[in-house]
Design a protein around this motif. Structure first.
Motif, PDB file in Angstrom:
ATOM      1  N   ALA A  22     -14.798  -7.089   2.349  1.00 42.00           N
ATOM      2  CA  ALA A  22     -15.989  -6.367   2.045  1.00 42.00           C
ATOM      3  C   ALA A  22     -15.787  -6.160   0.335  1.00 42.00           C
ATOM      4  O   ALA A  22     -14.741  -5.789   0.087  1.00 42.00           O
ATOM      5  N   PRO A  23     -17.222  -6.194  -0.412  1.00 43.14           N
ATOM      6  CA  PRO A  23     -16.991  -5.840  -1.616  1.00 43.14           C
ATOM      7  C   PRO A  23     -16.523  -4.377  -1.902  1.00 43.14           C
ATOM      8  O   PRO A  23     -15.531  -4.276  -3.141  1.00 43.14           O
ATOM      9  N   TRP A  24     -16.598  -3.586  -1.063  1.00 42.43           N
ATOM     10  CA  TRP A  24     -16.032  -2.086  -1.186  1.00 42.43           C
ATOM     11  C   TRP A  24     -14.521  -1.992  -0.971  1.00 42.43           C
ATOM     12  O   TRP A  24     -13.832  -0.852  -0.882  1.00 42.43           O
ATOM     13  N   PHE A  25     -13.926  -3.085  -0.006  1.00 42.21           N
ATOM     14  CA  PHE A  25     -12.688  -2.979   0.368  1.00 42.21           C
ATOM     15  C   PHE A  25     -11.684  -3.872  -0.188  1.00 42.21           C
ATOM     16  O   PHE A  25     -11.980  -4.995  -0.020  1.00 42.21           O
ATOM     17  N   PRO A  26     -10.718  -3.134  -0.825  1.00 43.69           N
ATOM     18  CA  PRO A  26     -10.008  -4.198  -1.913  1.00 43.69           C
ATOM     19  C   PRO A  26      -8.967  -5.115  -1.144  1.00 43.69           C
ATOM     20  O   PRO A  26      -7.599  -4.918  -1.261  1.00 43.69           O
TER      21      PRO A  26
END
Length: 70
Positions: A22-26
């Motif tokens: 996800a874009p917010w989960f690195p």
């Protein structure tokens, strides 16, 4: 022009880099797959240990006279 060149032009600097879950989960998709693989293996090891302990308590213990129930 081949598909790889078109993709490289379209993505620019992001070409060849792994995408995130996800874009917010690195966490990358490969890292997520490795996590699932290791946790699955750990769960099966835990199930195996549980079965060995159960066999010990249920069959081996009473045969040796340990853990007697009144």
């Amino acid at each position: 022009m081949g598909e790889a060149k078109r993709r490289k032009e379209a993505l620019g600097e992001q070409y060849g880099k792994e995408s995130y879950v996800a874009p917010w989960f690195p966490i990358t998709k490969t890292q997520a797959q490795q996590f699932v693989k290791w946790t699955n293996r750990g769960a099966w090891i835990g199930i195996g240990v549980l079965v060995v302990c159960w066999v010990g308590v249920r069959f081996i213990g009473p045969a040796l006279g340990l853990w007697q129930v009144n």
